[in-house]
Write an enzyme that holds these catalytic residues in place. Structure first.
Site, short mmCIF file in Angstrom:
data_model
loop_
_atom_site.label_atom_id
_atom_site.label_comp_id
_atom_site.label_asym_id
_atom_site.label_seq_id
_atom_site.Cartn_x
_atom_site.Cartn_y
_atom_site.Cartn_z
N ASP A 1 0.85 -1.20 0.00
CA ASP A 1 0.00 0.00 0.00
C ASP A 1 0.88 1.25 0.00
O ASP A 1 1.95 1.25 0.61
CB ASP A 1 -0.86 0.04 1.29
CG ASP A 1 -1.83 -1.14 1.33
OD1 ASP A 1 -2.15 -1.65 0.24
OD2 ASP A 1 -2.19 -1.57 2.44
N ASP B 1 1.12 7.45 8.54
CA ASP B 1 1.44 6.04 8.84
C ASP B 1 2.81 5.95 9.48
O ASP B 1 3.02 5.27 10.49
CB ASP B 1 1.55 5.26 7.51
CG ASP B 1 0.21 4.77 7.04
OD1 ASP B 1 0.16 4.17 5.95
OD2 ASP B 1 -0.78 5.00 7.77
N GLU C 1 2.89 -3.48 10.43
CA GLU C 1 2.54 -3.55 9.01
C GLU C 1 3.57 -2.79 8.18
O GLU C 1 3.83 -3.12 7.04
CB GLU C 1 1.16 -2.95 8.74
CG GLU C 1 0.86 -3.02 7.23
CD GLU C 1 -0.45 -2.42 6.77
OE1 GLU C 1 -0.92 -1.45 7.38
OE2 GLU C 1 -1.00 -2.96 5.81
N GLU C 2 4.19 -1.78 8.80
CA GLU C 2 5.11 -0.92 8.04
C GLU C 2 6.49 -1.54 7.85
O GLU C 2 7.31 -0.99 7.12
CB GLU C 2 5.25 0.43 8.75
CG GLU C 2 3.95 1.21 8.91
CD GLU C 2 3.22 1.43 7.59
OE1 GLU C 2 1.99 1.60 7.63
OE2 GLU C 2 3.86 1.41 6.53
N ASP D 1 -0.77 -2.64 13.63
CA ASP D 1 -0.97 -1.86 12.40
C ASP D 1 -1.09 -0.42 12.89
O ASP D 1 -2.11 -0.06 13.48
CB ASP D 1 -2.25 -2.34 11.69
CG ASP D 1 -2.45 -1.60 10.37
OD1 ASP D 1 -3.35 -2.00 9.61
OD2 ASP D 1 -1.71 -0.62 10.11
N LEU E 1 -1.59 2.54 11.63
CA LEU E 1 -2.69 3.40 11.20
C LEU E 1 -3.46 2.68 10.10
O LEU E 1 -3.18 2.83 8.91
CB LEU E 1 -2.16 4.75 10.71
CG LEU E 1 -3.08 5.92 11.02
CD1 LEU E 1 -3.38 6.04 12.51
CD2 LEU E 1 -2.47 7.23 10.56
N ASP E 2 -4.45 1.90 10.51
CA ASP E 2 -5.22 1.12 9.53
C ASP E 2 -6.27 2.04 8.89
O ASP E 2 -6.88 2.87 9.56
CB ASP E 2 -5.91 -0.03 10.26
CG ASP E 2 -6.78 -0.82 9.30
OD1 ASP E 2 -6.22 -1.49 8.43
OD2 ASP E 2 -8.02 -0.69 9.37
N GLU F 1 -4.20 -7.43 12.05
CA GLU F 1 -5.56 -6.89 11.85
C GLU F 1 -6.60 -7.90 12.33
O GLU F 1 -7.30 -7.68 13.32
CB GLU F 1 -5.78 -6.53 10.36
CG GLU F 1 -4.97 -5.33 9.90
CD GLU F 1 -5.08 -5.04 8.39
OE1 GLU F 1 -5.36 -5.95 7.60
OE2 GLU F 1 -4.85 -3.86 8.03
P1 P6P Z 1 -11.18 -2.05 0.23
C1 P6P Z 1 -7.88 -0.14 4.74
O1 P6P Z 1 -6.97 0.02 3.66
C2 P6P Z 1 -8.09 -1.65 4.93
O2 P6P Z 1 -6.87 -2.26 5.22
C3 P6P Z 1 -9.11 -1.89 6.03
O3 P6P Z 1 -9.05 -0.95 7.05
C4 P6P Z 1 -10.42 -1.83 5.29
O4 P6P Z 1 -11.43 -2.60 5.90
C5 P6P Z 1 -10.05 -2.41 3.93
O5 P6P Z 1 -8.64 -2.20 3.75
C6 P6P Z 1 -10.80 -1.73 2.80
O6 P6P Z 1 -10.42 -2.40 1.61
O7 P6P Z 1 -10.62 -3.06 -0.77
O8 P6P Z 1 -12.65 -2.25 0.46
O9 P6P Z 1 -10.83 -0.60 -0.07
#
Ligand code: P6P
Length: 333
Positions: free
Chosen positions: A64, A70, A93-94, A116, A118-119, A275
């Site tokens: 990502d 982040d 995650e980083e 993670d 900053l999810d 996660e």
């Molecule tokens: P999509 C945010 O990037 C994430 O990791 C989660 O927090 C979130 O539920 C999911 O991805 C969203 O993914 O493919 O629906 O954009």
């Protein structure tokens, strides 16, 4: 008016839940609370200072694009975990690999932290809630040597504690140590997380289902039929695109969050270690359920590598039971 109980006070009080607790876990949880306050300060003014936008196009181990916030959040949690002296290793995650933390002299720390920082960070620039997710394990390797990969590849059932911080309209820290789930709201006027949601219990049923409908045609037939069923039953679709926020809503209002496999993510998109497992531990402790789209319990999945992906269906127990029946019906044909 009820007396304010701060996160620190609550953690210390609940330390009695662990007859052999020697305070390390208490110290670790308090340090995570400090890091959350520091990150919250920056998340809340992300639009004002130059930490918005992508960190010159870097990508993290998930591939990502990494937002500057982040990196900031990652840095702050690591700083706080290092200073705690209670943590001997971190998996973030980083970072591609885990990060051993040198012990403080005359102290052998016995916990590792997976997180993670900053999810949902792709939502930062549009002011949508983002979250930090963390899990704490007891190390398994010899305490006299540096942590090993085996310390991080533990199944979710071995989690000692897990929690999340939701940076939303207010900032909430929700955590469990295996004795129920409690929520603390940050009171900026005193700079403390204060107990606001004691012994959180997830509703048996809910009126919301949460899935990226844009992938509908990419899901397997049983998932599509279950989504059709939710709609036929008049359930409302709510999808924020920030896992912590979507699951937090289900924790309080009931509901189900789904991220099935697609062609783009044949093993699922979300990460098992930092996660799915921590959030599954919290949800199960609140009376909910968390399974894969192949009906395995998330917390029992074998962890083979740090950034392993998993499919997930997590939420109100009655809704997960119903999804199970759908999958069994369509896969038994
Ligand atoms: P999509 C945010 O990037 C994430 O990791 C989660 O927090 C979130 O539920 C999911 O991805 C969203 O993914 O493919 O629906 O954009």
């Amino acid at each position: 008016m009820n007396r304010i109980i701060t996160l620190d006070e609550f953690i210390i009080r609940r330390q009695m839940d662990f007859p052999f607790a020697s305070g390390e876990l208490t110290g670790l949880l308090r340090d995570i609370g400090v890091a959350a306050k520091i990150v919250n300060r920056e998340v809340n003014k992300a639009g004002l200072v130059n930490i918005l936008g992508e960190a010159d196009g870097q990508n993290n181990s998930s591939g990502d694009k990494v937002q500057k916030l982040d990196l900031y959040a990652n840095e702050k949690f690591i700083e706080c975990l290092k200073s705690s002296g209670e943590c001997c290793g971190i998996a973030s995650e980083e970072f591609e690999d885990f990060l051993p933390i040198a012990p403080i002299p005359s102290k052998t720390s016995k916990y590792v932290v997976v997180f993670d920082p900053l999810d949902g960070s792709s939502n930062i620039d549009v002011n949508v809630s983002v979250g930090t997710i963390f899990g704490i394990y007891r190390r398994k390797s010899d305490p006299e040597v540096t942590v090993k990969m085996e310390d991080f590849l533990q199944p979710g059932v071995d989690l000692v504690a897990a929690g999340y911080v939701l940076y939303g309209t207010s900032t909430l820290l929700v955590y469990t140590t295996g004795n129920g789930v409690n929520g603390f709201t940050l009171d900026p006027s005193i700079g403390e997380f204060c107990l606001s949601h004691q012994n959180i219990r997830m509703p048996q049923q809910g009126n919301y289902y949460s899935v990226n409908q844009g992938y509908y045609l990419k899901f397997d037939v049983e998932m599509r039929r279950y989504i059709d069923h939710c709609s036929d039953m008049g359930l409302m679709l709510r999808y924020i695109g920030s896992m912590v926020a979507d699951i937090h809503r289900s924790l309080f209002q009931g509901g189900i969050f789904l991220y099935p496999h697609t062609r783009k993510y044949p093993l699922g998109k979300l990460r098992l270690v930092y996660e799915c497992n921590p959030l599954a531990f919290i949800v199960e402790q609140a009376g909910g359920r968390a399974i894969t789209c192949h009906l395995q319990r998330i917390l029992e999945l074998e962890v083979k590598e740090l950034h392993q992906r998993a499919t997930i269906a997590i939420g109100s127990p009655a809704m997960i039971d119903e999804l199970e029946a759908f999958v069994e019906r369509y896969t038994s044909i």
